[in-house]
Design a protein around this motif. Structure first.
Motif, mmCIF file in Angstrom:
data_model
loop_
_atom_site.group_PDB
_atom_site.id
_atom_site.type_symbol
_atom_site.label_atom_id
_atom_site.label_comp_id
_atom_site.label_asym_id
_atom_site.label_seq_id
_atom_site.Cartn_x
_atom_site.Cartn_y
_atom_site.Cartn_z
ATOM 1 N N TYR A 1 -5.710 -5.946 6.827
ATOM 2 C CA TYR A 1 -5.440 -6.011 5.395
ATOM 3 C C TYR A 1 -5.737 -7.404 4.849
ATOM 4 O O TYR A 1 -6.199 -7.559 3.719
ATOM 5 N N CYS B 1 -7.570 -1.821 9.596
ATOM 6 C CA CYS B 1 -6.607 -0.945 8.927
ATOM 7 C C CYS B 1 -6.820 0.508 9.365
ATOM 8 O O CYS B 1 -5.857 1.225 9.661
ATOM 9 N N THR C 1 0.802 1.385 1.943
ATOM 10 C CA THR C 1 0.191 0.074 1.695
ATOM 11 C C THR C 1 -1.312 0.200 1.511
ATOM 12 O O THR C 1 -1.898 -0.376 0.590
ATOM 13 N N HIS C 2 -1.937 0.975 2.397
ATOM 14 C CA HIS C 2 -3.393 1.136 2.350
ATOM 15 C C HIS C 2 -3.838 1.862 1.085
ATOM 16 O O HIS C 2 -4.983 1.670 0.627
ATOM 17 N N SER D 1 -5.372 -0.403 -1.524
ATOM 18 C CA SER D 1 -6.372 -1.372 -1.090
ATOM 19 C C SER D 1 -7.534 -1.510 -2.072
ATOM 20 O O SER D 1 -8.064 -2.613 -2.262
ATOM 21 N N ARG E 1 -6.657 -4.049 -4.985
ATOM 22 C CA ARG E 1 -6.030 -5.340 -4.661
ATOM 23 C C ARG E 1 -6.705 -6.526 -5.325
ATOM 24 O O ARG E 1 -6.091 -7.568 -5.525
#
Length: 408
Positions: free
Chosen positions: A202, A213, A243-244, A247, A250
């Motif tokens: 990450y 990841c 969380t992913h 991505s 971000r």
């Protein structure tokens, strides 16, 4: 082009496909019988080379995996018999392996990957070695690829992997799933290794053709499959997916890292969010609380619609600190405390962590932000400068440069 050339190309492609999809399972089956990491790796590589030649002449066997396993065992016997330095011991072991090779039904390969994961992630190995050995053995990364993850030279990483395998043999680390009394501690070691692989990916992005990841999520899914009904395993996969899912959002158009509250939610992966939320609900319903369930719950709150519930996040970090009383958890608790409306108290707590976290980039970024919010501008400038110097990604540096410039 000769007639044999297409067959050779087809055989090579077939071997590559089997090794890509089933290397971990084949390697685990070999290690279960040979009790030797390096011998198993070498024998499997020998079998793959033989397969290219044999399959090119005779065509693909009915069970490519079984063929590779059977031939790898015979290659291991050959290597043992040629190990003259160990004399009779090698002969005895070769005889034992030979008997197993004759008797084993290699068309039905038992799945020993769960045992392999626990071996690779044994607490007797240092953290970096656990990660490296897991990537090499379970994910099938090459030694150069593993070296690239750590920015190490290939010979250095090769030596590290060799030492880890030798320590497993010397310390007689069992190739086994721990019993019920040892499972919680050992399982946390495994999950922590998987989480560290994810966080490295990450922070760094894809390296050397490998997305860490994706590899970590693969390992977490494998654990859910191999160790069902374990709430911490379900929660670990939930944490990675939640969380992913963010991505793609971000980084903003200007190249700066964006916190979740400023991200374009339309870019979030809704399938990952839904699956992560379902896994978290299932884990919590088992009523066996653990650190990964708390981390996943925090990630879920960050992904919720509207402003994050900072008081609840603060309470969850306080509970997480009971499980993991580390400076990093204390730092995250202080961040949540500041967002919940107490930046002054949070700054006091962050300053107390200076000695423990001096080399940790997020510490200086948090210190800079809280100092600026409480009017300590000189402290904020110095902390931003230190955070920028320690930043490992261009997006993070761009974000911190912008915050430093805003002070003036």
């Amino acid at each position: 082009m000769t007639l044999a050339a297409p067959k050779a190309i087809a055989a090579t492609q077939a071997v590559e496909a089997v090794m890509r999809d089933h290397r971990g399972r084949l390697l685990a089956a070999l290690i279960a019988r040979l009790r030797d990491f390096q011998l198993a790796e070498d024998a499997l590589q020998d079998a793959a080379i033989s397969a290219i030649s044999h399959w090119g002449r005779a065509g693909l066997p009915d069970s490519p995996q079984g063929w590779l396993l059977r031939v790898a065992l015979r290659k291991a016997i050959d290597r043992l018999r040629s190990a003259t330095r160990e004399g009779r011991k090698a002969q005895d072991q070769a005889l034992l392996v030979g008997e197993e090779a004759d008797e084993m039904e290699t068309d039905i390969i038992p799945d020993d990957r769960l045992r392999l994961i626990f071996t690779c992630c044994h607490p007797a190995l240092e953290e970096k070695s656990r990660i490296a050995l897991t990537l090499r053995s379970l994910c099938g990364l090459t030694t150069p690829q593993v070296a690239a993850v750590f920015l190490d030279a290939e010979p250095t990483m090769g030596q590290r992997l060799s030492r880890a395998k030798a320590k497993i043999a010397a310390a007689r680390i069992p190739f086994a799933v721990p019993g019920p009394e040892d499972l919680p501690d050992r399982l946390n070691s495994v999950l922590t290794t998987v989480y560290l692989i994810f966080t490295a990916g990450y922070a760094q992005g894809p390296q050397a053709g490998t997305d860490l990841c994706t590899e970590a999520i693969f390992l977490a899914r494998l654990l859910v499959q191999l160790a069902p009904d374990q709430p911490e395993v379900e929660a670990a996969l939930a944490l990675l997916l939640l969380t992913h899912a963010r991505s793609a959002a971000r980084t903003g158009p200007d190249g700066q890292t964006l916190p979740p509250t400023r991200q374009d939610r339309s870019l979030w992966n809704q399938a990952d969010l839904a699956e992560g939320g379902h896994l978290l609900d299932r884990a919590v319903a088992r009523r066996q609380p653990g650190p990964f369930q708390i981390k996943a719950a925090i990630a879920a709150l960050h992904a919720a619609e509207g402003t994050p519930d900072w008081p609840q996040i603060t309470a969850l970090y306080a509970r997480l600190h009971d499980f993991e009383p580390t400076p990093v958890v204390a730092l995250n608790h202080a961040v949540a405390l500041a967002e919940a409306g107490q930046p002054g108290l949070a700054l006091v707590q962050v300053r107390a962590l200076a000695q423990d976290l001096d080399g940790y980039q997020p510490f200086h970024a948090v210190l800079a932000d809280l100092s600026a919010r409480t009017g300590a501008l000189e402290e904020a400038r110095a902390a931003y400068a230190r955070a920028i110097a320690l930043a490992t990604s261009a997006a993070d540096r761009a974000f911190l440069d912008g915050r430093l410039a805003a002070l003036d």
